[in-house]
Design an enzyme around this catalytic site. Structure first.
Site, PDB file in Angstrom:
ATOM      1  N   PRO A  90     -37.505   4.800   4.574  1.00 25.39           N
ATOM      2  CA  PRO A  90     -36.798   4.224   3.422  1.00 25.39           C
ATOM      3  C   PRO A  90     -36.560   2.728   3.590  1.00 25.39           C
ATOM      4  CG  PRO A  90     -35.730   6.251   4.165  1.00 25.39           C
ATOM      5  CD  PRO A  90     -36.748   5.895   5.209  1.00 25.39           C
ATOM      6  N   GLY A  96     -32.003   0.465   7.912  1.00 25.89           N
ATOM      7  CA  GLY A  96     -31.605   0.248   9.292  1.00 25.89           C
ATOM      8  C   GLY A  96     -32.572   0.812  10.305  1.00 25.89           C
ATOM      9  N   LYS A 102     -37.900   2.171  14.072  1.00 25.71           N
ATOM     10  CA  LYS A 102     -37.174   1.580  15.200  1.00 25.71           C
ATOM     11  C   LYS A 102     -35.748   2.099  15.205  1.00 25.71           C
ATOM     12  CE  LYS A 102     -35.542  -2.576  14.778  1.00 25.71           C
ATOM     13  NZ  LYS A 102     -34.083  -2.390  14.984  1.00 25.71           N
ATOM     14  N   ASP A 135     -36.902  -8.702  14.214  1.00 24.14           N
ATOM     15  CA  ASP A 135     -37.203  -7.369  14.750  1.00 24.14           C
ATOM     16  C   ASP A 135     -38.701  -7.149  14.995  1.00 24.14           C
ATOM     17  OD1 ASP A 135     -34.629  -6.476  14.918  1.00 24.14           O
ATOM     18  OD2 ASP A 135     -34.671  -5.321  13.063  1.00 24.14           O
TER      19      ASP A 135
END
Length: 289
Positions: free
Chosen positions: A97, A101, A12, A139
Protein backbone atom coordinates in the site's frame (compact mmCIF):
# COMPACT_ATOMS: atom_id res chain seq x y z
CA UNK A 1 21.76 -7.83 -21.95
CA UNK A 2 18.64 -8.54 -23.96
CA UNK A 3 15.35 -10.00 -22.82
CA UNK A 4 13.41 -9.30 -19.66
CA UNK A 5 14.82 -8.61 -16.19
CA UNK A 6 12.68 -9.02 -13.07
CA UNK A 7 13.57 -7.73 -9.60
CA UNK A 8 11.65 -8.27 -6.38
CA UNK A 9 10.98 -5.12 -4.30
CA UNK A 10 10.37 -6.41 -0.75
CA UNK A 11 8.56 -4.44 1.92
CA UNK A 12 10.91 -2.74 4.39
CA UNK A 13 10.22 -3.29 8.09
CA UNK A 14 11.68 -1.01 10.76
CA UNK A 15 12.07 -3.43 13.65
CA UNK A 16 13.22 -0.48 15.75
CA UNK A 17 13.43 3.24 15.00
CA UNK A 18 15.10 5.91 17.09
CA UNK A 19 14.66 9.48 15.82
CA UNK A 20 16.35 12.60 17.13
CA UNK A 21 15.79 16.33 17.04
CA UNK A 22 15.91 17.81 13.53
CA UNK A 23 19.29 18.97 12.31
CA UNK A 24 19.91 22.50 11.02
CA UNK A 25 19.13 21.28 7.49
CA UNK A 26 15.71 20.05 8.64
CA UNK A 27 16.49 16.33 8.38
CA UNK A 28 16.02 14.10 11.41
CA UNK A 29 18.88 11.76 12.38
CA UNK A 30 17.83 8.18 12.98
CA UNK A 31 19.06 4.82 14.15
CA UNK A 32 16.99 1.91 12.87
CA UNK A 33 17.26 -1.86 12.76
CA UNK A 34 15.71 -2.92 9.46
CA UNK A 35 14.82 -6.15 7.74
CA UNK A 36 12.74 -7.09 4.71
CA UNK A 37 9.72 -9.30 4.09
CA UNK A 38 9.27 -12.12 1.59
CA UNK A 39 6.34 -10.12 0.22
CA UNK A 40 6.28 -6.92 -1.81
CA UNK A 41 6.21 -5.41 -5.29
CA UNK A 42 7.82 -6.56 -8.53
CA UNK A 43 9.73 -4.55 -11.13
CA UNK A 44 10.11 -5.92 -14.68
CA UNK A 45 12.18 -4.15 -17.35
CA UNK A 46 12.90 -4.73 -21.03
CA UNK A 47 14.67 -2.77 -23.78
CA UNK A 48 12.95 0.16 -25.42
CA UNK A 49 14.09 3.30 -27.22
CA UNK A 50 12.80 5.61 -24.43
CA UNK A 51 11.77 5.36 -20.80
CA UNK A 52 8.17 4.24 -20.39
CA UNK A 53 6.26 2.84 -17.44
CA UNK A 54 3.20 0.71 -16.82
CA UNK A 55 1.60 -0.53 -13.59
CA UNK A 56 -0.69 -3.24 -12.29
CA UNK A 57 -2.07 -4.32 -8.93
CA UNK A 58 -4.76 -2.71 -6.80
CA UNK A 59 -2.23 -0.66 -4.81
CA UNK A 60 -0.99 0.98 -8.03
CA UNK A 61 -4.23 2.94 -8.35
CA UNK A 62 -2.86 5.48 -5.87
CA UNK A 63 0.12 6.17 -8.17
CA UNK A 64 -1.72 6.75 -11.44
CA UNK A 65 -1.66 10.54 -11.10
CA UNK A 66 2.06 10.67 -10.23
CA UNK A 67 3.96 11.47 -13.41
CA UNK A 68 7.33 11.60 -11.62
CA UNK A 69 7.16 8.70 -9.18
CA UNK A 70 10.24 7.16 -7.56
CA UNK A 71 10.55 4.44 -10.20
CA UNK A 72 11.02 6.97 -13.00
CA UNK A 73 13.24 9.11 -10.78
CA UNK A 74 15.47 6.07 -10.23
CA UNK A 75 15.68 5.30 -13.93
CA UNK A 76 16.64 8.88 -14.78
CA UNK A 77 19.18 9.05 -11.95
CA UNK A 78 20.86 5.90 -13.27
CA UNK A 79 20.89 7.31 -16.80
CA UNK A 80 22.54 10.50 -15.54
CA UNK A 81 25.09 8.65 -13.42
CA UNK A 82 26.11 6.38 -16.28
CA UNK A 83 25.95 9.15 -18.90
CA UNK A 84 23.68 7.15 -21.20
CA UNK A 85 20.36 7.73 -22.94
CA UNK A 86 19.20 4.11 -23.14
CA UNK A 87 15.52 3.48 -22.56
CA UNK A 88 13.36 0.75 -21.10
CA UNK A 89 9.79 -0.25 -20.51
CA UNK A 90 9.41 -0.54 -16.75
CA UNK A 91 6.45 -2.43 -15.33
CA UNK A 92 5.57 -2.13 -11.65
CA UNK A 93 3.27 -4.72 -10.11
CA UNK A 94 2.30 -3.16 -6.79
CA UNK A 95 1.19 -5.02 -3.68
CA UNK A 96 2.53 -2.69 -0.96
CA UNK A 97 0.00 0.00 0.00
CA UNK A 98 1.03 3.60 -0.65
CA UNK A 99 1.92 5.78 2.38
CA UNK A 100 1.92 2.70 4.62
CA UNK A 101 5.28 2.90 6.40
CA UNK A 102 6.62 -0.13 4.52
CA UNK A 103 9.03 1.65 2.19
CA UNK A 104 7.14 0.66 -0.94
CA UNK A 105 8.22 3.56 -3.13
CA UNK A 106 11.82 3.25 -1.99
CA UNK A 107 11.78 -0.51 -2.57
CA UNK A 108 10.43 0.05 -6.09
CA UNK A 109 13.14 2.62 -6.83
CA UNK A 110 15.86 0.30 -5.52
CA UNK A 111 14.57 -2.65 -7.57
CA UNK A 112 14.50 -0.39 -10.63
CA UNK A 113 18.16 0.51 -10.09
CA UNK A 114 19.12 -3.17 -9.77
CA UNK A 115 17.06 -4.23 -12.79
CA UNK A 116 18.27 -1.48 -15.14
CA UNK A 117 21.85 -2.00 -13.98
CA UNK A 118 21.55 -5.51 -15.43
CA UNK A 119 19.53 -4.57 -18.51
CA UNK A 120 21.92 -1.79 -19.50
CA UNK A 121 24.99 -3.90 -18.58
CA UNK A 122 26.45 -1.19 -16.36
CA UNK A 123 28.08 -3.62 -13.91
CA UNK A 124 27.71 -1.26 -10.94
CA UNK A 125 27.97 -2.87 -7.49
CA UNK A 126 25.34 -2.47 -4.78
CA UNK A 127 27.38 0.14 -2.93
CA UNK A 128 27.39 2.40 -5.98
CA UNK A 129 23.68 1.81 -6.61
CA UNK A 130 23.02 2.73 -2.97
CA UNK A 131 24.87 6.02 -3.42
CA UNK A 132 22.74 6.79 -6.47
CA UNK A 133 19.64 5.79 -4.51
CA UNK A 134 20.35 8.33 -1.76
CA UNK A 135 19.69 11.12 -4.25
CA UNK A 136 16.17 9.71 -4.70
CA UNK A 137 15.22 9.14 -1.07
CA UNK A 138 16.71 8.40 2.34
CA UNK A 139 15.27 4.85 2.47
CA UNK A 140 16.46 3.82 -1.00
CA UNK A 141 20.03 2.79 -0.02
CA UNK A 142 18.71 0.28 2.54
CA UNK A 143 16.28 -1.09 -0.03
CA UNK A 144 19.09 -1.56 -2.55
CA UNK A 145 20.61 -4.16 -0.19
CA UNK A 146 17.25 -5.62 0.97
CA UNK A 147 18.74 -7.62 3.84
CA UNK A 148 19.04 -7.16 7.63
CA UNK A 149 20.91 -3.94 8.34
CA UNK A 150 21.25 -0.90 10.55
CA UNK A 151 20.47 2.57 9.13
CA UNK A 152 21.94 5.71 10.65
CA UNK A 153 22.39 9.34 9.67
CA UNK A 154 19.33 10.08 7.56
CA UNK A 155 19.64 6.62 6.01
CA UNK A 156 22.99 6.96 4.28
CA UNK A 157 25.07 5.08 6.87
CA UNK A 158 24.39 1.41 6.29
CA UNK A 159 25.79 -1.40 8.43
CA UNK A 160 25.00 -4.83 6.99
CA UNK A 161 24.23 -7.38 9.71
CA UNK A 162 25.35 -11.00 9.70
CA UNK A 163 24.12 -13.80 11.97
CA UNK A 164 20.63 -12.35 12.29
CA UNK A 165 17.55 -14.53 12.92
CA UNK A 166 14.52 -14.86 10.66
CA UNK A 167 11.01 -14.34 12.04
CA UNK A 168 7.38 -15.25 11.35
CA UNK A 169 5.30 -12.10 11.20
CA UNK A 170 2.03 -10.47 10.21
CA UNK A 171 1.73 -7.04 8.62
CA UNK A 172 -1.52 -5.14 9.07
CA UNK A 173 -2.76 -1.77 7.89
CA UNK A 174 -5.89 -0.21 9.42
CA UNK A 175 -6.99 1.08 6.03
CA UNK A 176 -5.65 4.62 6.33
CA UNK A 177 -2.80 6.57 4.75
CA UNK A 178 -0.51 8.57 7.00
CA UNK A 179 1.56 11.49 5.77
CA UNK A 180 5.18 11.12 6.87
CA UNK A 181 5.44 14.91 6.99
CA UNK A 182 2.52 15.22 9.40
CA UNK A 183 3.97 12.50 11.64
CA UNK A 184 7.28 14.34 11.85
CA UNK A 185 5.44 17.59 12.59
CA UNK A 186 3.73 15.86 15.50
CA UNK A 187 7.09 14.41 16.58
CA UNK A 188 8.70 17.88 16.55
CA UNK A 189 5.88 19.19 18.74
CA UNK A 190 7.14 16.88 21.52
CA UNK A 191 10.39 18.89 21.62
CA UNK A 192 12.55 15.79 21.09
CA UNK A 193 16.09 15.48 22.41
CA UNK A 194 19.15 14.87 20.29
CA UNK A 195 19.42 11.34 18.93
CA UNK A 196 20.66 8.76 21.42
CA UNK A 197 21.86 5.79 19.40
CA UNK A 198 20.99 2.23 20.32
CA UNK A 199 23.40 0.10 22.32
CA UNK A 200 24.62 -3.35 21.22
CA UNK A 201 21.97 -5.99 20.66
CA UNK A 202 23.38 -8.96 22.53
CA UNK A 203 22.49 -12.61 21.78
CA UNK A 204 18.68 -12.38 22.08
CA UNK A 205 17.35 -10.05 19.40
CA UNK A 206 13.72 -10.18 20.58
CA UNK A 207 14.66 -9.21 24.14
CA UNK A 208 16.65 -6.30 22.75
CA UNK A 209 13.82 -5.23 20.44
CA UNK A 210 11.30 -5.28 23.30
CA UNK A 211 13.33 -2.49 24.93
CA UNK A 212 13.80 -0.50 21.73
CA UNK A 213 11.30 2.16 20.57
CA UNK A 214 9.76 3.37 17.41
CA UNK A 215 10.07 7.06 18.22
CA UNK A 216 7.37 7.92 15.69
CA UNK A 217 4.74 5.58 17.13
CA UNK A 218 3.12 8.04 19.56
CA UNK A 219 3.16 10.98 17.11
CA UNK A 220 1.66 8.73 14.42
CA UNK A 221 -1.11 7.61 16.76
CA UNK A 222 -1.88 11.28 17.42
CA UNK A 223 -2.18 11.87 13.67
CA UNK A 224 -4.18 8.68 13.09
CA UNK A 225 -5.75 7.01 16.19
CA UNK A 226 -6.59 3.85 14.22
CA UNK A 227 -2.91 2.89 14.54
CA UNK A 228 -3.36 2.44 18.29
CA UNK A 229 -6.32 0.13 17.66
CA UNK A 230 -4.28 -1.96 15.21
CA UNK A 231 -1.42 -2.30 17.69
CA UNK A 232 -3.82 -3.28 20.46
CA UNK A 233 -5.50 -5.88 18.27
CA UNK A 234 -2.16 -7.46 17.35
CA UNK A 235 -1.05 -7.53 20.98
CA UNK A 236 -4.08 -9.65 21.90
CA UNK A 237 -3.36 -12.43 19.40
CA UNK A 238 -2.14 -15.90 20.40
CA UNK A 239 1.57 -16.56 20.15
CA UNK A 240 2.60 -12.93 19.64
CA UNK A 241 6.13 -12.05 20.75
CA UNK A 242 6.54 -8.42 19.64
CA UNK A 243 4.20 -5.73 18.33
CA UNK A 244 5.37 -2.52 16.72
CA UNK A 245 4.49 0.12 14.14
CA UNK A 246 6.77 0.17 11.09
CA UNK A 247 8.37 3.41 9.93
CA UNK A 248 6.02 6.38 10.17
CA UNK A 249 2.90 4.17 9.93
CA UNK A 250 0.16 3.38 9.49
CA UNK A 251 1.21 -0.25 8.97
CA UNK A 252 2.05 -2.32 12.04
CA UNK A 253 3.62 -5.73 12.47
CA UNK A 254 3.69 -8.54 14.98
CA UNK A 255 6.32 -11.24 15.33
CA UNK A 256 4.93 -14.67 16.20
CA UNK A 257 6.47 -17.74 17.73
CA UNK A 258 5.25 -19.94 14.87
CA UNK A 259 3.65 -19.55 11.47
CA UNK A 260 0.38 -21.22 12.49
CA UNK A 261 -0.42 -18.40 14.93
CA UNK A 262 0.72 -15.84 12.36
CA UNK A 263 -1.56 -17.30 9.70
CA UNK A 264 -4.49 -17.36 12.13
CA UNK A 265 -3.98 -13.68 12.99
CA UNK A 266 -3.63 -12.63 9.35
CA UNK A 267 -6.88 -14.39 8.49
CA UNK A 268 -8.72 -12.77 11.39
CA UNK A 269 -7.80 -9.11 10.84
CA UNK A 270 -10.67 -7.23 9.21
CA UNK A 271 -8.57 -4.76 7.19
CA UNK A 272 -5.43 -5.27 5.12
CA UNK A 273 -3.20 -8.06 6.45
CA UNK A 274 -0.58 -10.45 5.16
CA UNK A 275 1.45 -13.22 6.76
CA UNK A 276 5.13 -12.81 5.93
CA UNK A 277 8.57 -14.14 6.68
CA UNK A 278 11.10 -11.54 7.83
CA UNK A 279 14.58 -12.15 6.47
CA UNK A 280 17.50 -13.23 8.58
CA UNK A 281 21.09 -13.62 7.43
CA UNK A 282 23.60 -16.39 8.11
CA UNK A 283 26.69 -17.77 6.37
CA UNK A 284 26.45 -15.19 3.60
CA UNK A 285 22.83 -15.92 2.67
CA UNK A 286 19.32 -14.76 3.47
CA UNK A 287 17.45 -17.22 5.68
CA UNK A 288 13.73 -17.65 6.36
CA UNK A 289 11.67 -19.37 9.04
Amino acid sequence: MSGVITEFAPAKINLSLRVGRAREDGYHPLDSLVTFADWGDTITVRDEIALMMSMSGEASEDLIEEENNLVLQAARALQDHAGIDKGAIIHLHKEIPVAAGLGGGSADAAATLRALNQLWELDLDLDELARIGLSIGADVPACVYSRPLRMRGIGEWIELIDNFPAFNAVLVNPGVKVSTGKVFEAFDETEPAELKEAKGRGPNVLDWLSREPNSLERPAMKVQPKIKKALGWLDRQDGVELVRMSGSGASCFAIFEDDADAEKAADAYEKFSVEVGLAGFRDGELIWC
